[in-house]
Motif scaffolding. Structure first.
Motif, PDB file in Angstrom:
ATOM      1  N   TYR A  40      -2.802  -0.208   1.034  1.00 47.06           N
ATOM      2  CA  TYR A  40      -1.620  -0.594   1.791  1.00 47.06           C
ATOM      3  C   TYR A  40      -1.971  -0.929   3.242  1.00 47.06           C
ATOM      4  O   TYR A  40      -1.510  -1.938   3.788  1.00 47.06           O
ATOM      5  N   SER A  43      -3.523  -4.261   3.458  1.00 47.77           N
ATOM      6  CA  SER A  43      -2.560  -5.368   3.372  1.00 47.77           C
ATOM      7  C   SER A  43      -1.809  -5.548   4.694  1.00 47.77           C
ATOM      8  O   SER A  43      -1.530  -6.683   5.106  1.00 47.77           O
ATOM      9  N   GLU A 192       8.123  -3.006  -3.349  1.00 49.06           N
ATOM     10  CA  GLU A 192       6.860  -2.311  -3.618  1.00 49.06           C
ATOM     11  C   GLU A 192       6.353  -1.608  -2.357  1.00 49.06           C
ATOM     12  O   GLU A 192       5.909  -0.460  -2.405  1.00 49.06           O
ATOM     13  N   SER A 282      -8.098  -2.595  -5.766  1.00 53.38           N
ATOM     14  CA  SER A 282      -6.953  -3.468  -5.480  1.00 53.38           C
ATOM     15  C   SER A 282      -7.378  -4.821  -4.916  1.00 53.38           C
ATOM     16  O   SER A 282      -6.853  -5.868  -5.305  1.00 53.38           O
ATOM     17  N   ARG A 286      -8.400  -6.819  -8.217  1.00 54.72           N
ATOM     18  CA  ARG A 286      -7.015  -7.307  -8.361  1.00 54.72           C
ATOM     19  C   ARG A 286      -6.205  -6.445  -9.335  1.00 54.72           C
ATOM     20  O   ARG A 286      -5.424  -6.955 -10.144  1.00 54.72           O
ATOM     21  N   LEU A 287      -6.387  -5.133  -9.247  1.00 55.67           N
ATOM     22  CA  LEU A 287      -5.646  -4.219 -10.116  1.00 55.67           C
ATOM     23  C   LEU A 287      -4.386  -3.744  -9.402  1.00 55.67           C
ATOM     24  O   LEU A 287      -4.379  -3.574  -8.184  1.00 55.67           O
ATOM     25  N   ASP A 288      -3.336  -3.502 -10.172  1.00 53.76           N
ATOM     26  CA  ASP A 288      -2.087  -3.079  -9.543  1.00 53.76           C
ATOM     27  C   ASP A 288      -2.119  -1.579  -9.242  1.00 53.76           C
ATOM     28  O   ASP A 288      -2.995  -0.841  -9.717  1.00 53.76           O
ATOM     29  N   GLN A 289      -1.142  -1.143  -8.448  1.00 53.95           N
ATOM     30  CA  GLN A 289      -1.122   0.246  -7.986  1.00 53.95           C
ATOM     31  C   GLN A 289      -0.945   1.228  -9.131  1.00 53.95           C
ATOM     32  O   GLN A 289      -1.493   2.329  -9.115  1.00 53.95           O
ATOM     33  N   THR A 290      -0.192   0.846 -10.155  1.00 54.30           N
ATOM     34  CA  THR A 290       0.001   1.731 -11.308  1.00 54.30           C
ATOM     35  C   THR A 290      -1.330   2.033 -11.986  1.00 54.30           C
ATOM     36  O   THR A 290      -1.625   3.183 -12.345  1.00 54.30           O
ATOM     37  N   THR A 291      -2.150   1.008 -12.163  1.00 52.80           N
ATOM     38  CA  THR A 291      -3.472   1.204 -12.761  1.00 52.80           C
ATOM     39  C   THR A 291      -4.319   2.143 -11.916  1.00 52.80           C
ATOM     40  O   THR A 291      -5.011   3.030 -12.446  1.00 52.80           O
ATOM     41  N   ARG A 343      -9.230  -8.066 -12.813  1.00 55.68           N
ATOM     42  CA  ARG A 343      -8.022  -8.024 -13.661  1.00 55.68           C
ATOM     43  C   ARG A 343      -8.319  -7.535 -15.078  1.00 55.68           C
ATOM     44  O   ARG A 343      -7.692  -7.984 -16.051  1.00 55.68           O
TER      45      ARG A 343
END
Length: 449
Positions: A40, A43, A192, A282, A286-291, A343
């Protein structure tokens, strides 16, 4: 007889209170440092970057993707400068509990303030991270120093393990709640980013709320006549003098010092992987936060199992060989991470299995092996130096990670640069004649070590 029973009951009451600080502050380590803040804050820094992808804290050009790693490095460097001063103040004044409480609540407040970290406020994020992380390190140091006072020698392993278990349970519990909130943020009418900020702030609120219990149960001890008094400057200077005395004594045990150097190198690699893995997952994969949250939960579960497994291997092959084997596994795992496709969560989960299995055991066995190398009667000061040194060079790994990304613009190059810590640590540890080191420290040599 009644007096002894009363004393034992009072000690158990303090122990039960002591466990709750692990419950309180472990959520900061898992939710903030390991999962949410790295991606975060990166970003946010990128939102503030110029067209060349650079931010300019204090006028210094920094690639936005390196900002988090540099900030972690700066916070750990400040921590090691502060530790001897705060430790000396606690020892000389006997006011350990108020100091621990002050650090806990400053850290909790800074973490809760991360709720306001939005838009391009990367400088606010960096400042809050530094304050929270320094407070976390100092409060943990003070918390650990209560252990010899609240537990008899034959109780300490069990008491320490229960505290660790409390922390593990709290970290997993809050991460599950974080996962539920983050995965369903649309259902709650949240963006998000807002969901992440709530998760960050919840760690601070949790830290502050549950710190009340240990601060009510623990009690300060009266200092001895030789440990009191003196102006503030003299009290603070005592920390550096004590550290110098301990290091001077360690020079009389060069093999113990050689092991400590090896540990500092490879443990820096371990700590850097823990703090930077979510950024790599991340930003590069390129993995999402849930993963990422599920991966961290998997690491926590496997770390406990891995510690038990490596403990059994140590009983068969010896602690030094087992640690060396774990360093090979670390190097291979990080190298494999360099080649992971983007991914593809399945491959990332496979990587976390490798990390989880060696994480708990490599650290637990290092601590137990070091305990054999400490001269009798000097346990407290040597372990104090061990803890200080642990934090003292933990800034180097994030710095290397940040510089590698700064120079190459690739997180793959940054992550693979950490292999050097495990290779150098392996070479240094392999050169330590452990049996001779134990004998030189004046301790009995176990049949298998």
């Amino acid at each position: 007889m009644a007096g002894g029973a009363d004393e034992a009951a009072a000690r158990r009451r303090e122990q039960r209170g002591w466990y709750w600080y692990d419950w309180a502050n472990s959520v900061y380590s898992t939710t903030v440092l390991t999962v949410f803040l790295g991606p975060y804050l990166t970003s946010v820094a990128k939102a503030a970057a110029d067209p060349h992808g650079m931010v300019h804290p204090l006028g210094i050009p920094v690639r936005a993707g390196s900002f988090y790693a540099y900030t972690v490095s700066a916070s750990l460097l400040l921590s090691v400068l502060a530790m001897p001063l705060v430790g000396a103040l606690a020892d000389r004044t006997g006011r350990k509990k108020p100091l621990m409480g002050g650090c806990a609540y400053v850290g909790a407040a800074a973490t809760t303030g991360m709720f306001f970290l939005d838009g391009d406020r990367y400088l606010l994020g960096g400042a809050l991270l530094i304050v929270a992380n320094v407070s976390f390190v100092l409060s943990t140091m003070l918390y650990n120093s209560f252990l010899p006072q609240i537990a008899e020698p034959d109780e300490r392993d069990a008491v320490s393990s229960r505290g660790w278990a409390f922390g593990y349970a709290a970290g997993a519990l809050v991460l599950v709640a974080n996962l539920a909130l983050f995965a369903a943020h649309d259902s709650f009418g949240l963006s998000e980013g807002a969901a992440v900020r709530i998760c960050l702030a919840s760690a601070g609120l949790w830290w502050g709320a549950f710190s009340v219990i240990p601060l009510r149960r623990l009690r300060d001890r009266r200092v001895t006549a030789g440990g009191t008094g003196g102006p503030a400057g003299a009290v603070l200077g005592q920390g550096w003098r004590q550290l110098r005395e301990t290091l001077r004594d360690m020079r009389r045990h060069p093999l113990t010092l050689a092991f400590l150097l090896a540990y500092l190198v490879y443990n820096d690699g371990v700590q850097t992987v823990i703090t930077q893995a979510s950024v790599y997952g991340s930003e590069e994969l390129r993995l999402d936060q849930t993963t990422l949250i599920l991966a961290i939960l998997l690491v926590q579960a496997l770390a406990a199992a891995g510690a038990l497994l490596m403990g059994r291997l140590a009983r068969r092959y010896g602690a030094q060989r087992t640690i060396l084997g774990s360093l090979v596994a670390w190097a291979l795992t990080i190298t494999a991470g360099y080649f992971l496709p983007a991914r593809e969560p399945v491959w990332f989960f496979a990587l976390t299995v490798g990390i989880g299995l060696v994480l708990g055991g490599s650290q637990a066995l290092s601590r137990s092996l070091f305990s054999h190398l400490v001269p009798r009667g000097k346990e407290a000061e040597y372990f104090s130096a061990y803890e200080m040194s642990d934090r003292g060079v933990s800034w180097l790994g994030p710095l290397v990670f940040g510089v590698a990304y700064q120079l190459t613009g690739s997180y793959r190059d940054a992550i693979v640069s950490l292999v050097a810590f495990f290779v150098i640590g392996f070479v240094l540890l392999a050169r330590v004649p452990v049996r001779r080191a134990i004998a030189a420290a004046g301790n009995p040599v176990p049949d298998r070590i």
